[in-house]
Design a protein around this motif. Structure first.
Motif, short mmCIF file in Angstrom:
data_model
loop_
_atom_site.label_atom_id
_atom_site.label_comp_id
_atom_site.label_asym_id
_atom_site.label_seq_id
_atom_site.Cartn_x
_atom_site.Cartn_y
_atom_site.Cartn_z
N SER A 113 26.41 28.92 35.42
CA SER A 113 26.39 27.83 36.16
C SER A 113 25.41 28.03 37.42
CB SER A 113 27.87 28.00 37.02
OG SER A 113 28.13 29.18 37.78
N GLN A 130 26.78 23.16 34.95
CA GLN A 130 27.45 24.48 34.04
C GLN A 130 27.46 24.35 32.79
OE1 GLN A 130 31.13 25.78 35.75
NE2 GLN A 130 31.76 27.03 33.92
N THR A 178 31.94 27.34 38.10
CA THR A 178 33.03 28.69 38.38
C THR A 178 32.45 29.33 36.92
OG1 THR A 178 35.00 29.60 38.61
CG2 THR A 178 34.80 27.61 36.94
N ASN A 224 34.05 33.80 40.29
CA ASN A 224 33.18 33.28 40.93
C ASN A 224 33.13 31.92 41.21
OD1 ASN A 224 30.15 33.95 41.93
ND2 ASN A 224 29.90 32.22 40.80
N TYR A 225 33.08 31.47 42.49
CA TYR A 225 33.32 30.00 42.94
C TYR A 225 31.96 29.58 43.33
CZ TYR A 225 38.00 31.48 42.57
OH TYR A 225 39.39 32.06 42.19
N LEU A 226 31.21 28.74 42.84
CA LEU A 226 29.80 28.14 43.10
C LEU A 226 30.05 26.58 43.72
CD1 LEU A 226 26.55 28.41 41.34
CD2 LEU A 226 26.87 26.57 43.12
N ASP A 236 27.73 30.33 46.91
CA ASP A 236 28.28 31.28 45.80
C ASP A 236 29.30 32.09 46.61
OD1 ASP A 236 27.88 31.33 42.74
OD2 ASP A 236 28.40 33.34 43.89
N GLU A 238 31.57 35.33 45.43
CA GLU A 238 32.22 36.32 44.11
C GLU A 238 33.47 36.93 44.76
OE1 GLU A 238 27.95 38.04 42.27
OE2 GLU A 238 29.06 39.20 43.63
N LEU A 257 21.10 28.63 43.53
CA LEU A 257 22.27 29.40 43.29
C LEU A 257 22.28 29.49 41.94
CD1 LEU A 257 24.65 27.85 45.95
CD2 LEU A 257 23.95 30.36 45.89
N HIS A 259 24.66 31.94 38.86
CA HIS A 259 25.53 32.99 38.32
C HIS A 259 26.09 32.97 36.84
CE1 HIS A 259 28.43 35.75 39.47
NE2 HIS A 259 27.98 35.96 40.53
#
Length: 371
Positions: A113, A130, A178, A224-226, A236, A238, A257, A259
Motif C-alpha cells: 500500500s 493498494q 492497510t 498497519n493502517y495508512l 501511517d 503501525e 507513505l 508500507h
C-alpha cells in the motif's frame, strides 16, 4: 475476469447489514466454506474450535461499539447465517497470525500500500493505493460495498463478503489502505479485531480521529493502517497488539507513505516476525519506493508500478506459486487507486497486469448529507 459485485445498502446499522447479507449471501457462504479449510490448515482447528475462539471476541466487540455488532447481526439475518460463523471470519487475522498458527505454516503473502501526499499549496490531491494480495478463493468472495448511513458518513469499501470493511474511503474525505503485520505479541488474545477497526476508521472524519480510535481501544492483532484525508493530511500507523503505547507513527517522507508487511518504524521496540509470514515484503517495498520517488506520477504510472513483476511470482503484482499447495498460495485479488479530492476509485478486479482498471465515481454519494 468478471467485475466484482457492487452491493448498495442504506438505513440504520441493522438494516444495512441485512441488505448486505441478502445481496451477498452466496459469497458469504463461500467465504465461510473456504475458511473452514484455511483455519483447519493453519491453526489445526475444526469449526467448533474456531467458533469457540471467535466467541471470546464477542465481549470486547460489543464493548467497542454496538453499531458494528448490529451491522454483523443484520448481515447474519439477511444471509441466513449464524452470527458466530460471521464473527469467525472477521477474526481471520487473529486466528491465522496467532502464536499457535506461527508454530505451523506461514500464512499467504499479503499486501502493498502507498500514499502520495503533496506539499501544502500545490493543488495536487492526496492519492492512496493498494495491491490486495490474499488466498485465491477470495476471487469468489470480494464485493464493492457502498453504504448510505443514517448514523455516520456514507462510505465505500472493497472487502471480502461477510467482513465489515477493508480498503475504502468516506464522505468526510478520509481514505484507508492497510497491511497485515505480525509480532511476537500476536497471541490471539481477545480484543478489538483488526477488521472491526477497519470498519470503524471508515466512520472517522479526520486522520487524527482515526489515530485516537486506534489508541483508545485494546487491539487484538498487529496491523498497519495508512490513512489519508483530502485536506492534505496523511499518516501511517503501525499497530502492535495492546494499548496506546503500542502504536508507531510514520509521517510522509518526501511526499511518500509506503508500507508492505514488515515493521519499519524506528521506534518499534518489539520482535518483528512479519518476515516469517511475508519474506517478499522488503523487495516489494524497495521496488515501489523506487518508482514512487519520481515526481508528477500519473494514474497510468501508478497502474504500471502496481503491475510490477520483479521477483515473480512474489512481486508487487503477486501470482500463485504453483509449487505450493492451493491453500498456501496467494495472488493479487484487487488493485485500488483512490483520488481523495476527486472522490474517485480506480479498481482492477484482479491482478493489475491483466485486468483493466475501471473508474468508480463516488462524488454524488459523498455529496449527500452526512449522518
Amino acid at each position: 475476469m468478471s467485475t466484482y459485485p457492487h452491493i448498495r445498502v442504506e438505513g440504520d446499522a441493522t438494516e444495512r447489514g441485512r441488505q448486505y447479507g441478502e445481496q451477498a449471501r452466496a459469497r458469504m457462504e463461500r467465504s465461510i466454506e473456504a475458511y473452514r479449510e484455511v483455519f483447519a490448515y493453519y491453526a489445526g482447528w475444526d469449526w467448533s474450535e474456531v467458533r469457540a475462539f471467535a466467541a471470546t471476541f464477542e465481549a470486547p466487540f460489543r464493548a467497542f461499539s454496538s453499531k458494528y455488532e448490529d451491522e454483523m447481526t443484520g448481515m447474519a439475518e439477511g444471509a441466513g447465517l449464524d452470527l458466530l460463523d460471521l464473527l469467525a471470519i472477521n477474526v481471520r487475522t487473529e486466528i491465522m497470525y496467532s502464536a499457535r498458527a506461527r508454530q505451523a505454516t506461514a500464512p499467504p503473502h499479503e499486501c502493498t500500500s502507498f500514499g502520495l501526499v503533496p506539499p501544502a499549496g500545490s493543488g495536487e490531491p492526496v492519492v492512496l493505493g493498494q495491491n490486495w494480495d490474499w488466498l485465491p478463493h477470495t476471487f469468489e468472495t470480494v464485493v464493492v460495498l457502498e453504504a448510505r448511513q443514517d448514523d455516520g458518513p456514507n462510505y465505500v469499501t472493497v472487502v471480502e463478503a461477510g467482513l465489515l470493511a477493508k480498503i475504502g474511503m468516506n464522505a468526510h474525505g478520509l481514505g484507508l489502505v492497510t497491511n497485515a503485520l505480525a509480532s511476537d505479541s500476536d497471541r490471539g488474545e481477545p480484543g478489538v479485531p483488526y477488521h472491526v477497526f477497519l470498519r470503524a476508521i471508515l466512520d472517522c472524519a479526520t486522520v487524527t480521529e482515526a489515530i485516537g480510535l486506534l489508541q483508545q481501544n485494546v487491539r487484538s492483532s498487529s496491523a498497519n493502517y495508512l490513512v489519508g484525508h483530502r485536506s492534505g493530511g496523511a499518516l501511517d500507523v503501525e499497530a502492535a497488539p495492546g494499548d496506546f503505547s503500542r502504536l508507531f507513527i510514520l509521517a510522509p517522507d518526501d511526499g511518500v507513505l509506503l508500507h508492505t508487511n514488515h515493521f519499519v518504524a524506528p521506534r518499534f521496540d518489539g520482535r518483528d516476525v512479519s518476515l516469517w509470514t511475508s519474506p517478499d515484503s522488503p523487495l516489494r517495498y524497495s521496488r515501489l519506493l523506487a518508482g514512487l520517488r519520481h515526481a508528477k506520477l500519473t494514474r497510468k504510472d501508478l497502474e504500471f508500478l502496481l503491475a510490477d513483476h520483479a521477483d515473480y511470482p512474489f512481486g508487487v503484482c503477486a501470482h500463485p506459486d504453483t509449487r505450493l499447495k492451493p491453500v498456501e498460495q496467494s495472488a493479487t485479488m484487487a488493485s485500488v487507486i483512490m483520488n481523495l479530492e476527486k472522490q474517485t476509485m480506480w479498481l482492477a478486479d484482479g491482478p493489475p497486469c491483466t485486468t483493466e482498471f475501471r473508474r468508480l465515481d463516488f462524488a454524488s454519494l459523498f455529496a449527500e448529507a452526512l449522518g
